[in-house]
Design a protein around this motif. Sequence first.
Motif, short mmCIF file in Angstrom:
data_model
loop_
_atom_site.label_atom_id
_atom_site.label_comp_id
_atom_site.label_asym_id
_atom_site.label_seq_id
_atom_site.Cartn_x
_atom_site.Cartn_y
_atom_site.Cartn_z
N ALA A 58 0.69 -0.90 -0.15
CA ALA A 58 -0.41 0.34 0.10
C ALA A 58 0.70 1.44 -0.07
N LEU A 59 1.75 1.41 0.47
CA LEU A 59 2.70 2.23 0.70
C LEU A 59 3.57 2.34 -0.67
N ALA A 60 3.79 1.63 -1.23
CA ALA A 60 4.21 1.89 -2.59
C ALA A 60 3.16 2.51 -3.91
N ILE A 61 2.14 1.90 -3.80
CA ILE A 61 1.39 2.79 -4.26
C ILE A 61 0.67 3.65 -3.66
N GLY A 62 0.36 3.40 -2.88
CA GLY A 62 0.40 5.39 -2.52
C GLY A 62 0.81 6.54 -2.84
N LEU A 67 -5.12 -1.45 -12.33
CA LEU A 67 -3.97 -0.94 -11.21
C LEU A 67 -2.77 0.04 -11.57
N CYS A 68 -3.05 -0.23 -13.71
CA CYS A 68 -2.07 0.66 -14.62
C CYS A 68 -2.55 2.02 -14.49
N ALA A 126 -7.72 -0.55 -3.92
CA ALA A 126 -8.96 -1.82 -4.12
C ALA A 126 -8.29 -3.11 -5.51
N ALA A 127 -7.83 -2.61 -6.45
CA ALA A 127 -7.17 -3.26 -7.80
C ALA A 127 -5.84 -4.13 -7.10
N LEU A 128 -4.93 -3.37 -6.76
CA LEU A 128 -3.77 -3.47 -6.39
C LEU A 128 -4.57 -4.95 -4.29
N GLY A 129 -4.66 -4.60 -3.99
CA GLY A 129 -5.60 -5.73 -2.36
C GLY A 129 -6.20 -7.22 -3.74
#
Length: 411
Positions: free
Chosen positions: A229-233, A300-301, A328-331
């Motif tokens: 989550a940190l990386a995507i955020g 996600l992309c 949500a897509a990442l999860g």
Amino acid sequence: MNRRELEFGCSIVVIGLLAGLAGMATTLLLHAVEHLTYHYTFGSLLEGVTGSSPVRRAIGPMIGGALAGFGWWLLRRHTTVPALSDVISGHRRVPRTALSIDAGLQVLVVGSGASLGREGAPRQLSAAFGDLGTSRWSLTPRDREVLLACAAGAGLAAVYSVPVGGALFATRIMLDTWHPRAFGAALITSSLAVAIASPVTHAEVPLDWPDPRLSYLLTAFALLLAPFALAIGLAFNRIMASARPATAPTSWLIIPAVAAAGLLIGVCSIWWPELPGNGKSILTVSLDSGITIGAALVILCLKPLLTAVYLRAGAVGGLLTPALATGAALGSILALLVNTWTAHHVSVAAVSLTCAAGVLAITQRAPLWAALFVWELARPPWWVLIPFVVAAATAHGLRVLTERRTSAISR
């Protein structure tokens, strides 16, 4: 009770009532634009997009983008629309007309399929209405700042039926305070706004929780999700910061630019109908477990990239729900990978929302608000709030540690 306290108390009620009306207005307009763009009568935006023809999916957002771009071009030729944070802090006067028109254009572009959040419009319109309704009262600058922040939070609360989320948004994000007086005012205004808007929103929970079989091990799993989550955020924040122009475009080129952004998302929606709109469609399929790993990877992309394209073109809109949808897509990807490659089974819905809370905590720097906001959107069992808080707080803590370490190295 002195006059100042009496007027402040009356202002709280007025702000809540007007924010509810602003929420009603933006919701009705949004639904009207969605139905017109995709030519459907009942159901969700996802159902409308799925049921429309490929040509309509491509052309509808393009026309909506062109109309919104034309409106922004005319508006910005005559006035400057300040950031809502500057208005609330008192650095700028409240340009009610400009804020209201800009809010209407945001609804137009989001309703026609733009990859932007719908929450910016009701926040602006609520602040404009609130300032109009309390302008003749002798309020102190601090009281006015608190009330305008409450109006913004109440506007958010009204459209999503999240009274606690709206109150925390006003106090923690707009005001950065835990003062009881401010939080009490925010909670009253947000609750009133939700009640007033209920004839239109029906005070329904925005997301349908599927009530899957859950394990308390989800709380431990939330710790493992936090670094992702940190990386995507952080990536989401960097993409949005790079895309957002230093100043709002005033050239007529904003018309073809926003139209081109609309055509791009329209073409993409032919294959991935979840992409148009603020991101609720992505959250819906994530909770329904109706998404594949491949589709989740594409979303996600594309979701943050399409949001960035709209910002670069000069469009204005919220970023809360696009960030939520990205999380949500990442999860969904992580949950589906676990279910495919291991003997353990995890709830795709629960993991998706847990990741969404973690990503939102990074993009907004408010872990408690992120966890509560995500919980209110779906209203799962109370204990599910614990993994949301764990994921959000851990991701936020990792961010703080990373920033401190980077600062120490740079010295």
